[in-house]
Structure formats: C-alpha cells, structure tokens
Write an enzyme that holds these catalytic residues in place. Structure first.
Site, PDB file in Angstrom:
ATOM      1  N   ASN A 114       3.701 -12.963  24.577  1.00 32.25           N
ATOM      2  CA  ASN A 114       4.629 -11.876  24.249  1.00 32.25           C
ATOM      3  C   ASN A 114       5.888 -12.390  23.544  1.00 32.25           C
ATOM      4  O   ASN A 114       6.312 -11.822  22.536  1.00 32.25           O
ATOM      5  CB  ASN A 114       5.015 -11.105  25.514  1.00 32.25           C
ATOM      6  N   HIS A 160      19.555  18.716 -12.650  1.00 31.52           N
ATOM      7  CA  HIS A 160      18.471  19.709 -12.513  1.00 31.52           C
ATOM      8  C   HIS A 160      17.400  19.513 -13.577  1.00 31.52           C
ATOM      9  O   HIS A 160      16.711  20.461 -13.946  1.00 31.52           O
ATOM     10  CB  HIS A 160      18.997  21.150 -12.600  1.00 31.52           C
ATOM     11  N   SER A 281      -7.584   5.069 -21.585  1.00 30.05           N
ATOM     12  CA  SER A 281      -8.458   6.006 -20.895  1.00 30.05           C
ATOM     13  C   SER A 281      -9.904   5.641 -21.220  1.00 30.05           C
ATOM     14  O   SER A 281     -10.187   5.083 -22.269  1.00 30.05           O
ATOM     15  CB  SER A 281      -8.139   7.422 -21.365  1.00 30.05           C
ATOM     16  N   LYS A 287      -5.276   7.698 -25.735  1.00 23.79           N
ATOM     17  CA  LYS A 287      -4.358   7.583 -24.599  1.00 23.79           C
ATOM     18  C   LYS A 287      -3.834   6.175 -24.350  1.00 23.79           C
ATOM     19  O   LYS A 287      -4.542   5.186 -24.511  1.00 23.79           O
ATOM     20  CB  LYS A 287      -5.055   8.036 -23.300  1.00 23.79           C
ATOM     21  N   GLU A 294       3.228   4.573 -12.474  1.00 31.01           N
ATOM     22  CA  GLU A 294       2.465   5.505 -11.641  1.00 31.01           C
ATOM     23  C   GLU A 294       2.021   4.842 -10.333  1.00 31.01           C
ATOM     24  O   GLU A 294       2.087   5.441  -9.260  1.00 31.01           O
ATOM     25  CB  GLU A 294       1.232   6.016 -12.396  1.00 31.01           C
TER      26      GLU A 294
HETATM   27  N1  ARG Z   1      -2.122 -10.278  19.592  1.00 28.60           N
HETATM   28  C1  ARG Z   1      -1.068  -9.816  20.406  1.00 28.60           C
HETATM   29  C2  ARG Z   1      -0.101  -8.984  19.534  1.00 28.60           C
HETATM   30  O1  ARG Z   1      -0.190  -9.081  18.358  1.00 28.60           O
HETATM   31  C3  ARG Z   1      -0.330 -10.967  20.994  1.00 28.60           C
HETATM   32  C4  ARG Z   1       0.384 -10.642  22.249  1.00 28.60           C
HETATM   33  C5  ARG Z   1      -0.604 -10.353  23.318  1.00 28.60           C
HETATM   34  N2  ARG Z   1       0.034 -10.182  24.583  1.00 28.60           N
HETATM   35  C6  ARG Z   1      -0.622  -9.651  25.607  1.00 28.60           C
HETATM   36  N3  ARG Z   1       0.067  -9.527  26.705  1.00 28.60           N
HETATM   37  N4  ARG Z   1      -1.873  -9.274  25.539  1.00 28.60           N
HETATM   38  O2  ARG Z   1       0.709  -8.231  20.016  1.00 28.60           O
END
Ligand code: ARG
Length: 465
Positions: A114, A160, A281, A287, A294
C-alpha cells in the site's frame, strides 16, 4: 494461461485463486509501467533498512544490487513477468528472491504494497509532470515565435463567433501563451503536493520497526515525509490534481484546435495546413483534412473522462487502502500519454504546419463593420456621450447594411448628415490598422502593447526552465 504460482499470501488460503479471477485481479499488465520507480523505491527502502540496522549492510547491498540487476533485465527485455505474478510489486520481489536467495524475502520488512504503490505512483508522476512542463514550454515557444512574426498582421476578433473588433494576430496567439503559462504553473503546484513521501506508512498504521522515514524520503528526493500514515496510503488527491491540470491543458489545446479547424475551412480561409500535418480523404480527391486538431479535440474527452473516473473512484472509499485504487493507474497513464502526444502534435503544427493567409486576413477585417465601435469612440473623444454616439452608429450601420456598403464607403457629407462633428479624419480613424493600433491600453491589442507582450513572453520563457 500459466499456472498461478504461490502468492506471498497463499499460505492463509485453502485453494488457489480461480483462473479467471487471477486475470481479473492482476494489474501487472499495466503497472509494469511503474517498474523503474518500483525498483528505485525498493532500493531506497533497502538502504534505509540497512542504515537503521533492521537488516545487515551486506543484506542491504545484496538487495540493492539484485534490484539493479532486475532493472537491467527489464531494460534488455528479459524481464517480462506474466499475469500469474499479480502485480509489479510481487513480480519484482519474486525475481529478487530468485536472484539473491532468502535475503530477497527481507525487502518487504516494514513495508506494505500500500505504501509501496503510493510511492511508485508519486515517483512516476513527479517525472511525468516535469516532462509535461517541458512540452508545455516547447509549445509556448512555438506560439511566441509565431506571434513575433505576426504582430502587425490583423485577424478578425470575435465574440459570439460574430465579427467584433480586428486584433493583432500575435495578440490572439499570445492568449494561448497565457493559458499555457497557467498550465505550466499549475503543474508546478501539483508537483509540490506530489513530491511528499508516503513510504513507511506501512499497510495503514506505520510499523513497529525502527525505520527512518526521513532517510527514505531523502534518498528518493522527496521534499518531505507524509505526516499521517492513513492518509499516506489512501491519498490520491495529487493524481486528481494532475488530471485536473492535464484536463485544462487539453481544454486549451482543444479550443485552439477548434479555431484552427474553422480557420482552415474554405468558409474562413484564414490558414492552410501543410501536408506534414494534413491527411486526405479515401473518396474525395480534393480534400485535405485537419486531422491533427480534430484528434486533439477528440482526445480531450478521454482526459476529462479520466478525471471523472478518479473523482468517482475515491468519493465512496473508506480509509485507508481499498483495492478500487488499483484502477487509478490506467487513467493516469492514459492521461499522461494523451496529454504529451497532443502537446507534441500541436507544437509541430504551430511551429511548422500552419500558414496564416495574411492578405486574406487583412481583406477580412476590411470587409466588415468591426470598426463600428471606433466610430462611436471617435465621437466620444469629441465629447459626445458614448451611449448617444453608440446609438447613432447603430443607425449608420443599419443604413450601410441596407445599401450594401461599408462605413468607409460613406461620403463625408453623409457622415456629417449623421453628426456635424465628423471630419475628414474619420476615414483614417476607422482603417483596420488604425483601429488596432489605438487599442494601446495595458493588455490590449495595440501593436505597441503586443510587442511588449511578445517581449514579456520571451522573458518568461528565458527565466523559468
Ligand atoms: N496492485 C495494487 C494497486 O495497484 C497494489 C497494492 C495492493 N495492496 C493490497 N492491499 N492488495 O493498488
């Protein structure tokens, strides 16, 4: 599909993951993009673990070297982990353990995926923000270079989408310079909040190990350490801010694109796009299509969509990490690729793909009533109250329109029938070149002003790299 290898967490489970869920759960297909940042983050973490004595110096070195070897393997195209590794973090850890043995298993001490992934995304975006800032600068340079050539060229100014007042073509181009300047500054601002280190937040609550978060942050060149571990793993505000900044860049490019598309039409005929940036085109041989603007206009929606996606992604998330957050990556990556490619394409178009039809532009501003305000201003300067003058010019325009003539075609006697204060100098006062020249108020389109604006823009480009 390959066999699911034992996941680090598989000891706790009775059966293997369903093969379809393996695919569903995996992010390796896209988070492999983060690998260089993941390796750098892990190297810093390993150094910190060694420095604080959580692992030995030798172990730290083995980890750092092993990670470097993975980097080489990846760069040589030899490290291509499959979906069975779930994500880049597991894939790297697994390979590291193959390379350096059991020491590899120590890398994840005092860390969670995390805080790892939050760190990786910040490192990635930090790099990308700098690269996009450079591309914004290059685009601004193309705009100023063109502006410099066209200070004295006129173009109808619109409100406008109706002819309003003639302006200097450079003034028009420099309006985009200003937008880009804000984009550049905004990216710098996002950078500040991206450049804060979440590493050491752990899964959500920190760690009992005696880590040195300041050291990890320093090794990774972060400005500071995130103060709250829950926020550290669950914050994606910086990514949303980045998507906001890229959405605005795209909005600006899209507005210019729309103008160029209009200008290049036969109806306007203000510009022609060179063969370098146009396509044909498949059926209509005559064209020449403005595909570049675009596409830029079209791609803008994608980036706006990614911003919406991320806002929606976080709005219902309880603290701290939730797997939903894995969905942030494709949005971020695509916004980066799209914004960069659009900036590059537009820079090429402005620098070498567009030709302004100066005589046609000059003719355009001479053929309309966009000098009507100047007639009112002429009288106002002779002390006629502006509103009274304005009403009188309204009548003049009505008369001319019904006779299918322009203001400049009126004889002096007719001018004077409308107001005795009109003199011979009215003709000079309403000539387009003069109409532009006199708007010399600060920030206005008067040539003198615009020359100063070009100089100021050049100074900005010189000062900040
Ligand atoms: N692949 C996960 C993500 O991109 C990584 C973190 C995963 N953490 C967990 N507690 N499963 O968020």
């Amino acid at each position: 599909m390959s066999q699911t290898p034992q996941q680090p967490w598989s000891q706790r489970f009775e059966t293997a993951l369903h093969p379809t869920i393996v695919l569903f759960n995996a992010s390796i297909g896209f988070d492999i993009n983060l690998i260089e940042y993941d390796l750098t983050g892990s190297q810093a973490h390993a150094q910190m673990l060694a420095k604080t004595g959580i692992i030995s110096t030798e172990e730290g070195e083995a980890l750092v070297n092993g990670l470097e070897q993975i980097r080489q393997e990846y760069r040589e195209g030899k490290f291509t982990p499959g979906v069975e590794f779930e994500d880049v973090h597991f894939a790297v850890e697994r390979r590291l353990t193959d390379l350096v043995g059991d020491t590899g298993k120590k890398l994840h001490t005092a860390r969670s995926r995390n805080d790892q992934v939050a760190t990786d995304v910040r490192l990635y975006l930090r790099d990308q923000i700098k690269q996009i800032q450079t591309l914004v600068r290059e685009f601004q340079t193309a705009l100023v270079t063109k502006a410099d050539q066209y200070v004295d060229a006129l173009i109808p100014g619109y409100t406008h989408l109706q002819r309003a007042q003639p302006i200097s073509l450079a003034h028009h181009l420099l309006a985009y310079f200003e937008m880009c300047q804000r984009d550049w500054e905004r990216l710098g601002d996002v950078y500040k909040r991206t450049n804060i280190c979440p590493l050491g937040s752990g899964a959500l609550a920190g760690t009992p190990h005696p880590i040195d978060r300041a050291l990890s942050a320093k090794l990774l060149n972060f400005d500071s350490v995130g103060r709250n571990s829950l926020d550290g793993v669950s914050d994606r505000d910086f990514a949303i801010e980045f998507l906001t900044a890229s959405s605005l860049i795209m909005a600006h490019l899209s507005r210019l694109s729309e103008e160029i598309i209009l200008w290049s039409s036969q109806e306007f005929g203000f510009v022609s796009l060179s063969d370098k940036v146009s396509t044909g085109s498949s059926i209509m041989p005559q064209k020449k299509n403005p595909d570049v603007p675009e596409l830029v206009r079209g791609k803008t929606g994608r980036v706006f969509g990614h911003l919406q996606a991320l806002l929606t992604l976080i709005k219902g998330l309880p603290l701290a990490y939730n797997k939903d957050m894995q969905e942030d990556k494709e949005a971020i990556f695509d916004a980066v690729i799209t914004t960069k490619s659009c900036l590059q394409a537009m820079t090429i178009m402005i620098a070498e793909g567009i030709e302004f039809k100066v005589p046609r532009l000059a003719a355009a501003v001479a053929e309309d009533f966009s000098n009507a305000t100047d007639v009112a201003d002429y009288l106002a300067a002779k002390n006629v109250p502006f509103r009274e003058a304005y009403n009188l010019v309204g009548k003049l325009v009505k008369t001319c329109t019904s006779e299918r003539i322009l203001l400049k075609d009126l004889s002096l006697e007719r001018w004077q029938e409308f107001h005795p204060l009109f003199g011979e100098d009215i003709y000079a006062a309403i000539a387009p070149q003069q109409v532009v020249a006199v708007r010399n108020s600060y920030g206005g389109t008067g040539f003198e002003q615009v020359r100063q604006q070009v100089a100021a823009a050049k100074e900005i480009l010189k000062a900040e790299v």
